[in-house]
Design a protein around this motif. Sequence first.
Motif, PDB file in Angstrom:
ATOM      1  N   LEU A   1      60.500   3.198  36.908  1.00 47.21           N
ATOM      2  CA  LEU A   1      60.128   1.784  36.858  1.00 47.21           C
ATOM      3  C   LEU A   1      58.617   1.605  36.827  1.00 47.21           C
ATOM      4  O   LEU A   1      58.108   0.628  36.268  1.00 47.21           O
ATOM      5  N   THR A   2      57.897   2.543  37.410  1.00 46.54           N
ATOM      6  CA  THR A   2      56.440   2.506  37.331  1.00 46.54           C
ATOM      7  C   THR A   2      55.980   2.640  35.884  1.00 46.54           C
ATOM      8  O   THR A   2      55.036   1.962  35.450  1.00 46.54           O
ATOM      9  N   SER A   3      56.651   3.495  35.116  1.00 44.97           N
ATOM     10  CA  SER A   3      56.318   3.653  33.692  1.00 44.97           C
ATOM     11  C   SER A   3      56.538   2.355  32.937  1.00 44.97           C
ATOM     12  O   SER A   3      55.747   1.994  32.055  1.00 44.97           O
ATOM     13  N   ALA A   4      57.605   1.645  33.275  1.00 45.62           N
ATOM     14  CA  ALA A   4      57.855   0.344  32.647  1.00 45.62           C
ATOM     15  C   ALA A   4      56.744  -0.637  32.987  1.00 45.62           C
ATOM     16  O   ALA A   4      56.274  -1.396  32.123  1.00 45.62           O
ATOM     17  N   ALA A   5      56.311  -0.629  34.245  1.00 48.48           N
ATOM     18  CA  ALA A   5      55.220  -1.524  34.668  1.00 48.48           C
ATOM     19  C   ALA A   5      53.933  -1.190  33.928  1.00 48.48           C
ATOM     20  O   ALA A   5      53.180  -2.089  33.524  1.00 48.48           O
TER      21      ALA A   5
ATOM     22  N   GLY B   1      55.934   1.998  24.324  1.00 56.02           N
ATOM     23  CA  GLY B   1      57.269   1.591  24.749  1.00 56.02           C
ATOM     24  C   GLY B   1      58.362   2.485  24.201  1.00 56.02           C
ATOM     25  O   GLY B   1      59.548   2.158  24.306  1.00 56.02           O
ATOM     26  N   ARG B   2      57.995   3.630  23.671  1.00 53.46           N
ATOM     27  CA  ARG B   2      58.974   4.561  23.085  1.00 53.46           C
ATOM     28  C   ARG B   2      59.374   5.606  24.146  1.00 53.46           C
ATOM     29  O   ARG B   2      59.167   6.802  23.987  1.00 53.46           O
TER      30      ARG B   2
ATOM     31  N   HIS C   1      65.061  -8.416  31.657  1.00 49.78           N
ATOM     32  CA  HIS C   1      65.602  -7.336  32.491  1.00 49.78           C
ATOM     33  C   HIS C   1      66.003  -6.146  31.618  1.00 49.78           C
ATOM     34  O   HIS C   1      65.790  -4.986  31.984  1.00 49.78           O
ATOM     35  N   HIS C   2      66.576  -6.456  30.465  1.00 51.77           N
ATOM     36  CA  HIS C   2      67.011  -5.390  29.555  1.00 51.77           C
ATOM     37  C   HIS C   2      65.834  -4.566  29.066  1.00 51.77           C
ATOM     38  O   HIS C   2      65.903  -3.328  28.976  1.00 51.77           O
ATOM     39  N   LEU C   3      64.716  -5.233  28.772  1.00 50.08           N
ATOM     40  CA  LEU C   3      63.523  -4.525  28.309  1.00 50.08           C
ATOM     41  C   LEU C   3      63.005  -3.593  29.405  1.00 50.08           C
ATOM     42  O   LEU C   3      62.641  -2.444  29.131  1.00 50.08           O
ATOM     43  N   VAL C   4      62.986  -4.080  30.638  1.00 50.66           N
ATOM     44  CA  VAL C   4      62.526  -3.261  31.761  1.00 50.66           C
ATOM     45  C   VAL C   4      63.367  -1.998  31.888  1.00 50.66           C
ATOM     46  O   VAL C   4      62.843  -0.885  32.017  1.00 50.66           O
TER      47      VAL C   4
ATOM     48  N   SER D   1      56.320  -9.581  33.897  1.00 51.24           N
ATOM     49  CA  SER D   1      56.460  -8.129  34.004  1.00 51.24           C
ATOM     50  C   SER D   1      56.275  -7.678  35.447  1.00 51.24           C
ATOM     51  O   SER D   1      57.031  -6.836  35.953  1.00 51.24           O
ATOM     52  N   LEU D   2      55.277  -8.245  36.107  1.00 51.98           N
ATOM     53  CA  LEU D   2      55.020  -7.929  37.509  1.00 51.98           C
ATOM     54  C   LEU D   2      56.220  -8.299  38.373  1.00 51.98           C
ATOM     55  O   LEU D   2      56.670  -7.506  39.218  1.00 51.98           O
TER      56      LEU D   2
END
Length: 443
Positions: free
Chosen positions: A290-294, A160-161, A12-15, A313-314
């Motif tokens: 959140l789309t960018s995280a996906a 991821g930056r 969750h933290h990574l997301v 991830s999904l």
Amino acid sequence: MTHPIRPFIVTHHLVFTLAAPMTLAYLTTPLLGVVDTAVVGRLGEAFMIGGLAVGAILVDVIFTTFNFLRSGTTGLTAQAYGREDETEIQATLLRSLIIGVASGIILLMLTPLLLSLGLYLMEPSETVAIATQQYVLIRMLGAPVTLGNYALLGWFIGLGRTRTGLLLQIALNGSNIILSIFLGLHLSLGIKGVAAATVISELLAFLLGLLICYPSLKCSTRPSWQRLLDRAALWRFANLNLDIMLRSFALLFAFAFFTTQGAYLGEQTLAANAVLMNFFMLASYFLDGLTSAAEQLAGRAIGANYRDGFMRSLKLTLGWNTVMASLLAMMLWFLGEPMIALITTLESVQTEAAQYLLLVALLPLTGVLAFQMDGIFIGATWSRDMSLMMLVSLGVYLATWWWLRDLANNGLWLALHVFLLVRGLTLSARLPVRIRQTFSQTK
């Protein structure tokens, strides 16, 4: 041949580490539009405001066409990052920068033609057309660095930056706001100053982005010209970008159609829809984070050949996107009327807009799956599915509007709900097949 699996932990933290900076970055964009309008508005000439509005639309349409540079670069970079292929990570950036800058130069050369076509289609008054020309001709001088910034932002998101992405957006929009006020008001350059401020800001952000990424470009893993110009890699990038461009055109058409049909229903309805569409755009900025995280996590998992990471991830991004959409829906419902009053003081428009508030408040929930699937499919570079399902959704949208046209504006908003739902559902239907195909060699 079985590809090696490179596991990584998805939490969750990574997301949130990926999503939060990009959400803030996207939210800085509308502030710039408000400041530019305020600067030109203080000049006391209505045609200047009109020129800015028409010019901004023309420029946005041109540059939105090239959003594939951001999306495509994100997916390819994330996959190379998952494979731990440092050479391909650099090659993806360099290919994107070359294509972006070259495309910008071509756009610059075509500016007079594009401007003439835009003015012909929009038919502004003579004074507004003159102001529009001043704005567009200056803005397009920055086309090469604007598209270069798309490539840089996509590359940083792919790695991821996202904090770096946030830094670049703050630098871009922050300097733009300051320069717009200084050039537009203090130096009394008006609409020319506002346009010049954007060009200078794009250049500053581009140079900052290059400065930040340069230390990551190690000489030991620098791609050769042969790899950089590899035909298969360039063909893949071209196909990916064409599909995303087709999707973008279809999306632009869908919203342009919505605006046009609203205009046929009268000025009050058109104005009310314009006010309410701001609510949907605001919600989209939050969902886009959140789309960018996906995008990053899906692409990384495919590059790493890590099915479990892809599925987690999904699950996490969809879960948090749904929570976000629910909160946005409640916010729009409970705060909708005060927000309408904040945007417009015309009581007739306020009354008209309030009639459709529930339909607008539900849009984040209706569209959450479409946003989610867009992120997954962009990261996975399953672009052909995206373009085909977008065309299917567009067809259903138009058919729904035709079927509900007797409901006037209610039917128009309901058709938009159907469009968003079908986008999400059709892509979701393709997901199991794509997962099986992609991870078929995973052991």
